[in-house]
Design a protein around this motif. Structure first.
Motif, PDB file in Angstrom:
ATOM      1  N   THR A 109      -1.434  -8.938  -2.929  1.00  0.00           N
ATOM      2  CA  THR A 109      -2.319  -8.348  -1.918  1.00  0.00           C
ATOM      3  C   THR A 109      -3.551  -9.220  -1.705  1.00  0.00           C
ATOM      4  O   THR A 109      -3.987  -9.439  -0.563  1.00  0.00           O
TER       5      THR A 109
ATOM      6  N   HIS B 270       3.446  -0.833  -6.692  1.00  0.00           N
ATOM      7  CA  HIS B 270       2.122  -0.642  -7.276  1.00  0.00           C
ATOM      8  C   HIS B 270       2.101  -1.184  -8.705  1.00  0.00           C
ATOM      9  O   HIS B 270       2.033  -0.452  -9.679  1.00  0.00           O
TER      10      HIS B 270
ATOM     11  N   LYS C 180       0.818  -1.215   0.000  1.00  0.00           N
ATOM     12  CA  LYS C 180       0.000   0.000   0.000  1.00  0.00           C
ATOM     13  C   LYS C 180       0.846   1.257   0.000  1.00  0.00           C
ATOM     14  O   LYS C 180       0.539   2.221  -0.720  1.00  0.00           O
TER      15      LYS C 180
ATOM     16  N   ASN D 145      -5.114  -1.560 -14.795  1.00  0.00           N
ATOM     17  CA  ASN D 145      -5.740  -1.512 -13.468  1.00  0.00           C
ATOM     18  C   ASN D 145      -7.182  -2.010 -13.510  1.00  0.00           C
ATOM     19  O   ASN D 145      -7.649  -2.695 -12.592  1.00  0.00           O
TER      20      ASN D 145
ATOM     21  N   VAL E 128      -7.109  -5.790 -13.718  1.00  0.00           N
ATOM     22  CA  VAL E 128      -6.693  -6.351 -12.433  1.00  0.00           C
ATOM     23  C   VAL E 128      -7.858  -6.337 -11.442  1.00  0.00           C
ATOM     24  O   VAL E 128      -8.110  -7.321 -10.746  1.00  0.00           O
ATOM     25  N   ILE E 129      -8.575  -5.219 -11.391  1.00  0.00           N
ATOM     26  CA  ILE E 129      -9.739  -5.116 -10.496  1.00  0.00           C
ATOM     27  C   ILE E 129     -10.807  -6.128 -10.892  1.00  0.00           C
ATOM     28  O   ILE E 129     -11.405  -6.792 -10.026  1.00  0.00           O
TER      29      ILE E 129
ATOM     30  N   TYR F 203       2.024  -7.354  -7.570  1.00  0.00           N
ATOM     31  CA  TYR F 203       1.878  -7.125  -6.132  1.00  0.00           C
ATOM     32  C   TYR F 203       0.422  -6.882  -5.740  1.00  0.00           C
ATOM     33  O   TYR F 203       0.043  -7.129  -4.594  1.00  0.00           O
ATOM     34  N   TYR F 204      -0.386  -6.421  -6.684  1.00  0.00           N
ATOM     35  CA  TYR F 204      -1.819  -6.322  -6.400  1.00  0.00           C
ATOM     36  C   TYR F 204      -2.405  -7.718  -6.189  1.00  0.00           C
ATOM     37  O   TYR F 204      -3.236  -7.931  -5.296  1.00  0.00           O
TER      38      TYR F 204
ATOM     39  N   PRO G 212       0.728  -4.920 -11.092  1.00  0.00           N
ATOM     40  CA  PRO G 212      -0.223  -6.036 -11.049  1.00  0.00           C
ATOM     41  C   PRO G 212       0.253  -7.220 -10.227  1.00  0.00           C
ATOM     42  O   PRO G 212      -0.531  -7.821  -9.478  1.00  0.00           O
TER      43      PRO G 212
END
Length: 312
Positions: free
Chosen positions: A62, A54, A48, A136, A139-140, A58-59, A56
């Motif tokens: 997460t 920041h 974070k 992004n 990824v979401i 590491y997202y 993909p």
């Protein structure tokens, strides 16, 4: 049929025959739980606050760390309650909800590992298009899809648990509730609850593992085609952490599944130990593996430690 929310409470069990040693057994359990909370919490904090993380890759990490935290927070209260103060009673609704979250999060974890494999597949097979493919928004969308698949797909069997009557023993042989054990206590036709989980596991966890295996076959084929041995090593090094987490999770899943399906003559203590390994070992090891094998996270940890040192 209306949900049977007035069913009598269930009684959880720690380690049969070792009740006198529960206080001692609670010490390693508490240490492991604290390590899981700190390790995965640290990963979430670093990703974070460190803008270099920041990305993909590491997202998706997460998602994995968050899932491990939720699994821990779902099982920890009842496990420590039984071991610390012998608090065995859990309401039927609480038991069913705990089973719901445990099984849903298992599917979510498998999906998280699948998205991480997709990330590595795109990064190595199509590096020039990586940023345009894993935007992004995508990824979401992948993250939402993984969570929806986990939390929606398990609903049918959990709702059935609410509608069953329970006239048999209300003793659960573990310190947390699992669907496969609760349904055996029901005085009802549980055919659907026997068949549906097998189909669900085949279409989620088992299929995910096959897709991950196939993706790494293609990744390996691509890496072999790279001319420079240094570049080959660099490409494979980015996958080591994920491969390690995949092996730990799916070996634990397969072990627990085989013990449950084919280990009827295996002592009950083996079933209990395997279930604890499944719920504790992957969440404990995942942050350790990524902290040891990922240079970006190592640098982020060092920066955090230096910041804390100078701020004090």
């Amino acid at each position: 049929m209306w949900p049977n929310i007035t069913a009598a409470p269930f009684l959880l069990t720690g380690f049969p025959g070792l009740e006198a040693a529960h206080h001692w057994i609670s010490i390693p359990f508490f240490v492991i739980y604290v390590c899981i909370l700190l390790g995965n919490g640290m990963l979430l904090y670093l990703i974070k606050h460190d803008h270099s993380l920041h990305e993909p890759m590491y997202y998706f990490l997460t998602m994995l760390a968050g899932t491990d935290l939720l699994v821990t927070l779902t099982t920890m209260p009842t496990v420590m309650g039984v071991l610390w103060v012998n608090h065995r009673e859990i309401s039927s609704v609480g038991c069913f909800l705990q089973a719901y979250f445990i099984h849903s999060l298992s599917i979510v974890e498998s999906g998280s590992l699948l998205t991480m494999a997709y990330d590595r597949f795109v990064a190595i097979r199509n590096p020039l298009r990586y940023a345009s493919i894993l935007t992004n928004t995508r990824v979401i969308a992948l993250g939402v899809g993984v969570f929806l698949r986990g939390f929606v797909s398990i609903l049918p069997v959990i709702l059935c648990l609410f509608s069953f009557s329970y006239c048999k023993s209300h003793v659960v042989t573990r310190a947390f509730c699992l669907h496969q054990e609760i349904m055996r206590l029901a005085c009802a036709d549980i055919t659907f609850n026997r068949i549906y989980p097998v189909i669900l596991i085949s279409l989620t966890i088992f299929l995910d593992s096959l897709i991950i295996l196939f993706s790494y076959i293609l990744i390996l084929k691509t890496v072999i085609g790279i001319a420079s041995s240094e570049e080959r090593a660099k490409a494979l090094n980015t996958c080591i952490s994920h491969i390690s987490c995949v092996l730990i999770f799916y070996v634990a899943v397969m072990g627990l599944t085989f013990i449950y399906r084919f280990g009827r003559n295996v002592p009950e203590v083996v079933h209990i130990i395997m279930s604890y390994i499944y719920f504790l070992f992957p969440p404990l090891m995942n942050p350790i593996i990524y902290s040891m094998k990922t240079k970006q996270i190592q640098r982020s940890i060092i920066c955090l430690l230096l910041k804390l040192k100078f701020s004090s």
